[in-house]
Motif scaffolding. Sequence first.
Motif: not given
Length: 362
Positions: A8-20
């Motif tokens: 996955l692209p980095p901005e999605i990874l960032e969105a995922q890590s901030a999700f919780a």
Amino acid sequence: MEPQLELLPPEILEAQSAFAERLSACADLDALLRMKGAYVGREGSHAARLMELLKTAPKEQKRDLGAAINALKNAWEEALKTRQAELEATKKAIPAEDATLPPPRPPEGALHPLQRLMDRLVEAFRPLGYHVEEGPEVETEEHNFDGLNIPADHPARGSSDTFYFSARPDLLLRTHTSPVQVRVLKRYGTKNAAGVSLLEEKGGLRFLAPGRVYRKDEIDPTHSPMFHQVEGMLVAKGIGMQHLKGTLAYAMKALFGPGADVRFRPSYFPFVEPGCEMDVRCPLCGGSGCRVCKGSGWVEILGAGLIHPKVLEHAGIDPTVWSGFAFGMGVERTAMMVSQSPDLRLFFENDQRFLAQMGGLD
Ligand code: PHE
């Protein structure tokens, strides 16, 4: 299957890590719905971007990427749904009413300010021995005019000033409360079987007669075709203007307070002699002159005088034995003054906001 995040692209990874963290920061449903839109919404969301990505991905990556995207999207949707349910539950759990607040009061009825003013006037005269008399609003010419020494050609008797009934030309809507004078005088003047009248039996009479009156006036801030008067009358022996003046000055102090000041001016009414009008010192400006008193410092509130001998005679009462005074007070005008209301129509429109403000008449 574990999502293959490295695809996955980095901005999605960032969105995922901030999700919780973002999810638990959603304090209400509005915040949650905004987050839902940003992550899994149909357009412009992270999930929507991922679907775009999938379309353009090289063929050999599509399977793994598709699996990763689905896993991520499902995980987000699942978590959002759980949090939404939580927030909905807490919202329902908050009681709609605060139990520490006083209970809501149902709207309370109250006497109309004009009624309260008339009641106050009646109360002011009660210690002086006055009782209340009533008369009908539909009157005869005899009571409204003839018995009051109002000549047949008097302008007030014309159909441009007075409401007559087309089917009963002998009847009219009373134009003042003075016909109650005629009715009460006739009752008190009538002799019983022993040849004694109620007037003689009681040694005199004194009463107030509050009520509605009607005149063909155009409606404007100071006129209405229906308004209220309070009639007052006293009959005894040896009554003069000094009694009238003393009584009214006393009553005005009871009504407006000990500082109330009155003045009398000569005037003419066919049913009194001499006749006068009484002014009170303007309660708004204290006499220095304002809009309400039109700069004069005084406001006219009643007509009065000593009962004309012809009025007593008409009722069968001997004017060489009996004398008295009468007065008729305008209720709306007084109420406007006391309450500082600029327009008498306010008293008839029954706007609850106006009525609730009428504390000045309490
Ligand atoms: N009836 C008179 C009016 O309507 C007022 C009045 C009453 C005057 C009693 C004198 C005596 O204006």
